[in-house]
Design a protein around this motif. Structure first.
Motif, PDB file in Angstrom:
ATOM      1  N   GLY A 154     -24.864 -15.422   4.407  1.00 51.13           N
ATOM      2  CA  GLY A 154     -25.846 -14.413   4.051  1.00 51.13           C
ATOM      3  C   GLY A 154     -26.694 -14.772   2.852  1.00 51.13           C
ATOM      4  O   GLY A 154     -27.074 -13.903   2.062  1.00 51.13           O
ATOM      5  N   TRP A 155     -26.997 -16.075   2.707  1.00 48.25           N
ATOM      6  CA  TRP A 155     -27.790 -16.541   1.572  1.00 48.25           C
ATOM      7  C   TRP A 155     -29.251 -16.736   1.956  1.00 48.25           C
ATOM      8  O   TRP A 155     -29.566 -17.142   3.074  1.00 48.25           O
ATOM      9  N   ASP A 156     -30.121 -16.492   1.004  1.00 51.59           N
ATOM     10  CA  ASP A 156     -31.519 -16.900   1.108  1.00 51.59           C
ATOM     11  C   ASP A 156     -31.616 -18.241   0.390  1.00 51.59           C
ATOM     12  O   ASP A 156     -30.889 -18.482  -0.579  1.00 51.59           O
ATOM     13  N   VAL A 157     -32.495 -19.144   0.833  1.00 48.39           N
ATOM     14  CA  VAL A 157     -32.547 -20.492   0.262  1.00 48.39           C
ATOM     15  C   VAL A 157     -33.936 -20.834  -0.280  1.00 48.39           C
ATOM     16  O   VAL A 157     -34.948 -20.599   0.381  1.00 48.39           O
ATOM     17  N   ILE A 158     -33.945 -21.388  -1.497  1.00 47.19           N
ATOM     18  CA  ILE A 158     -35.155 -21.955  -2.107  1.00 47.19           C
ATOM     19  C   ILE A 158     -34.997 -23.467  -2.025  1.00 47.19           C
ATOM     20  O   ILE A 158     -33.968 -24.012  -2.446  1.00 47.19           O
ATOM     21  N   TRP A 159     -36.008 -24.169  -1.507  1.00 51.55           N
ATOM     22  CA  TRP A 159     -35.848 -25.598  -1.247  1.00 51.55           C
ATOM     23  C   TRP A 159     -36.440 -26.485  -2.344  1.00 51.55           C
ATOM     24  O   TRP A 159     -37.540 -26.259  -2.815  1.00 51.55           O
ATOM     25  N   TYR A 160     -35.667 -27.517  -2.701  1.00 48.46           N
ATOM     26  CA  TYR A 160     -36.126 -28.581  -3.601  1.00 48.46           C
ATOM     27  C   TYR A 160     -35.779 -29.899  -2.915  1.00 48.46           C
ATOM     28  O   TYR A 160     -34.664 -30.043  -2.396  1.00 48.46           O
ATOM     29  N   GLU A 161     -36.680 -30.854  -2.929  1.00 55.96           N
ATOM     30  CA  GLU A 161     -36.367 -32.131  -2.283  1.00 55.96           C
ATOM     31  C   GLU A 161     -36.940 -33.318  -3.040  1.00 55.96           C
ATOM     32  O   GLU A 161     -38.038 -33.268  -3.593  1.00 55.96           O
ATOM     33  N   ASP A 162     -36.151 -34.389  -3.107  1.00 55.04           N
ATOM     34  CA  ASP A 162     -36.571 -35.672  -3.676  1.00 55.04           C
ATOM     35  C   ASP A 162     -36.583 -36.678  -2.540  1.00 55.04           C
ATOM     36  O   ASP A 162     -35.529 -37.089  -2.047  1.00 55.04           O
ATOM     37  N   ALA A 163     -37.755 -37.063  -2.097  1.00 53.58           N
ATOM     38  CA  ALA A 163     -37.883 -38.013  -0.996  1.00 53.58           C
ATOM     39  C   ALA A 163     -38.161 -39.412  -1.550  1.00 53.58           C
ATOM     40  O   ALA A 163     -38.976 -39.588  -2.449  1.00 53.58           O
ATOM     41  N   GLY A 164     -37.459 -40.407  -1.018  1.00 51.73           N
ATOM     42  CA  GLY A 164     -37.680 -41.787  -1.439  1.00 51.73           C
ATOM     43  C   GLY A 164     -37.023 -42.136  -2.754  1.00 51.73           C
ATOM     44  O   GLY A 164     -37.424 -43.095  -3.419  1.00 51.73           O
ATOM     45  N   LEU A 165     -35.982 -41.388  -3.159  1.00 50.98           N
ATOM     46  CA  LEU A 165     -35.301 -41.658  -4.430  1.00 50.98           C
ATOM     47  C   LEU A 165     -33.811 -41.872  -4.198  1.00 50.98           C
ATOM     48  O   LEU A 165     -33.198 -41.196  -3.379  1.00 50.98           O
ATOM     49  N   SER A 166     -33.231 -42.803  -4.935  1.00 47.30           N
ATOM     50  CA  SER A 166     -31.804 -43.099  -4.782  1.00 47.30           C
ATOM     51  C   SER A 166     -30.977 -42.125  -5.615  1.00 47.30           C
ATOM     52  O   SER A 166     -31.503 -41.365  -6.422  1.00 47.30           O
ATOM     53  N   ALA A 167     -29.657 -42.199  -5.426  1.00 45.76           N
ATOM     54  CA  ALA A 167     -28.741 -41.323  -6.161  1.00 45.76           C
ATOM     55  C   ALA A 167     -28.008 -42.084  -7.254  1.00 45.76           C
ATOM     56  O   ALA A 167     -26.936 -41.678  -7.692  1.00 45.76           O
ATOM     57  N   LYS A 168     -28.588 -43.183  -7.734  1.00 42.21           N
ATOM     58  CA  LYS A 168     -27.909 -43.980  -8.761  1.00 42.21           C
ATOM     59  C   LYS A 168     -27.814 -43.249 -10.092  1.00 42.21           C
ATOM     60  O   LYS A 168     -26.989 -43.591 -10.938  1.00 42.21           O
ATOM     61  N   SER A 169     -28.654 -42.235 -10.283  1.00 41.07           N
ATOM     62  CA  SER A 169     -28.540 -41.388 -11.467  1.00 41.07           C
ATOM     63  C   SER A 169     -29.001 -39.987 -11.104  1.00 41.07           C
ATOM     64  O   SER A 169     -29.509 -39.750 -10.003  1.00 41.07           O
ATOM     65  N   LEU A 170     -28.844 -39.051 -12.034  1.00 41.27           N
ATOM     66  CA  LEU A 170     -29.271 -37.671 -11.807  1.00 41.27           C
ATOM     67  C   LEU A 170     -30.716 -37.441 -12.233  1.00 41.27           C
ATOM     68  O   LEU A 170     -31.225 -36.321 -12.098  1.00 41.27           O
ATOM     69  N   ASP A 171     -31.372 -38.466 -12.720  1.00 44.18           N
ATOM     70  CA  ASP A 171     -32.733 -38.315 -13.230  1.00 44.18           C
ATOM     71  C   ASP A 171     -33.766 -38.384 -12.110  1.00 44.18           C
ATOM     72  O   ASP A 171     -34.475 -39.385 -11.939  1.00 44.18           O
ATOM     73  N   ARG A 172     -33.800 -37.303 -11.318  1.00 44.15           N
ATOM     74  CA  ARG A 172     -34.767 -37.162 -10.242  1.00 44.15           C
ATOM     75  C   ARG A 172     -35.577 -35.893 -10.491  1.00 44.15           C
ATOM     76  O   ARG A 172     -34.997 -34.860 -10.860  1.00 44.15           O
ATOM     77  N   PRO A 173     -36.902 -35.951 -10.321  1.00 48.06           N
ATOM     78  CA  PRO A 173     -37.772 -34.827 -10.699  1.00 48.06           C
ATOM     79  C   PRO A 173     -37.357 -33.477 -10.142  1.00 48.06           C
ATOM     80  O   PRO A 173     -37.241 -32.502 -10.884  1.00 48.06           O
ATOM     81  N   GLN A 174     -37.122 -33.395  -8.836  1.00 42.12           N
ATOM     82  CA  GLN A 174     -36.819 -32.108  -8.233  1.00 42.12           C
ATOM     83  C   GLN A 174     -35.393 -31.641  -8.540  1.00 42.12           C
ATOM     84  O   GLN A 174     -35.144 -30.440  -8.679  1.00 42.12           O
ATOM     85  N   LEU A 175     -34.458 -32.573  -8.693  1.00 39.38           N
ATOM     86  CA  LEU A 175     -33.101 -32.187  -9.082  1.00 39.38           C
ATOM     87  C   LEU A 175     -33.115 -31.621 -10.497  1.00 39.38           C
ATOM     88  O   LEU A 175     -32.497 -30.592 -10.782  1.00 39.38           O
ATOM     89  N   GLN A 176     -33.825 -32.305 -11.395  1.00 39.39           N
ATOM     90  CA  GLN A 176     -33.899 -31.812 -12.767  1.00 39.39           C
ATOM     91  C   GLN A 176     -34.607 -30.458 -12.825  1.00 39.39           C
ATOM     92  O   GLN A 176     -34.227 -29.578 -13.607  1.00 39.39           O
ATOM     93  N   ALA A 177     -35.627 -30.284 -11.975  1.00 33.40           N
ATOM     94  CA  ALA A 177     -36.329 -28.994 -11.926  1.00 33.40           C
ATOM     95  C   ALA A 177     -35.385 -27.900 -11.452  1.00 33.40           C
ATOM     96  O   ALA A 177     -35.390 -26.770 -11.968  1.00 33.40           O
ATOM     97  N   ALA A 178     -34.546 -28.220 -10.458  1.00 30.79           N
ATOM     98  CA  ALA A 178     -33.586 -27.239  -9.943  1.00 30.79           C
ATOM     99  C   ALA A 178     -32.559 -26.878 -11.010  1.00 30.79           C
ATOM    100  O   ALA A 178     -32.232 -25.696 -11.204  1.00 30.79           O
TER     101      ALA A 178
END
Length: 219
Positions: free
Chosen positions: A37-61
């Motif tokens: 029963g959740w509503d979802v707000i979407w954030y996505e980082d396309a073309g980026l690896s997971a070698k660190s947490l420093d991704r624009p949309q992840l940091q924005a989230a």
């Protein structure tokens, strides 16, 4: 209705891979959200690896979740490796979620800190991450002490005290770039030029220090 942030990520190599595409992740999160029963707000980082947490949309989230006017109850990913491939990095986000009071959900592993069972799985992962962090820390500390005896520096900007650099690294273990900058400023610590910290300067200094430390550890 509870609102959650749905986080999606693919690296350049994964964009065309079966089961890893953005739409496959979105569908998995949508099904899980509908069941809860959740509503979802979407954030996505396309073309980026997971070698660190420093991704624009992840940091924005993460910044959105840290806001005093937070409008989401947590963050959900279809697979753990969409958030991070590092157990230590994932544990850092778990610690951040716990400290700030929001939920973290990794559907593939059954991690859902909004439920007792999911919290148990998260705690087990935290224990493994703490052990791994301690082993890495002991190895790095020994290498740093040996290098210091040789008069070697670790990539700290010339005017930046080592204590400030070490504090930055400690904060980054559990804080976002923006939160780290805020804490450093609140503690009266400045950059090498005497300026206030920003998320961008934290990222640059961390990258420089980490690269130098890795070179020492690998030597």
């Amino acid at each position: 209705m509870t609102t959650m942030i749905g986080y999606l990520r693919v690296s350049t190599e994964e964009q065309a891979s079966s089961g890893l595409g953005l739409e496959a992740q979105r569908e998995s999160i949508r099904r899980y959200a509908d069941a809860h029963g959740w509503d979802v707000i979407w954030y996505e980082d396309a073309g980026l690896s997971a070698k660190s947490l420093d991704r624009p949309q992840l940091q924005a989230a993460l910044t959105r979740l840290h806001s005093k006017k937070r409008d989401a109850a947590g963050i959900v990913v279809a697979k753990l490796d969409r958030l991070s491939r590092s157990v230590v990095d994932f544990a850092s986000v778990l610690e951040l979620a716990r400290a700030q009071g929001w939920a973290l959900v990794a559907i593939d592993l059954g991690v859902d800190t909004s439920s007792p069972t999911g919290e148990l799985v998260a705690n087990l992962m935290m224990s493994v991450a703490q052990w791994e962090r301690r082993v890495i820390g002991e190895r790095t500390s020994a290498a740093m002490q040996a290098a210091k005896r040789r008069g070697q520096r670790f990539g700290f900007p010339s005017a930046l005290p080592e204590t400030t650099g070490e504090r930055l690294l400690k904060l980054r273990a559990t804080h976002t770039l923006a939160c780290t900058a805020t804490r450093l400023n609140a503690e009266g610590l400045t950059t090498a030029t005497g300026a206030s910290w920003t998320a961008n300067t934290v990222a640059k200094v961390q990258k420089r220090i980490s690269a130098a430390m890795e070179a020492v550890v690998e030597a």
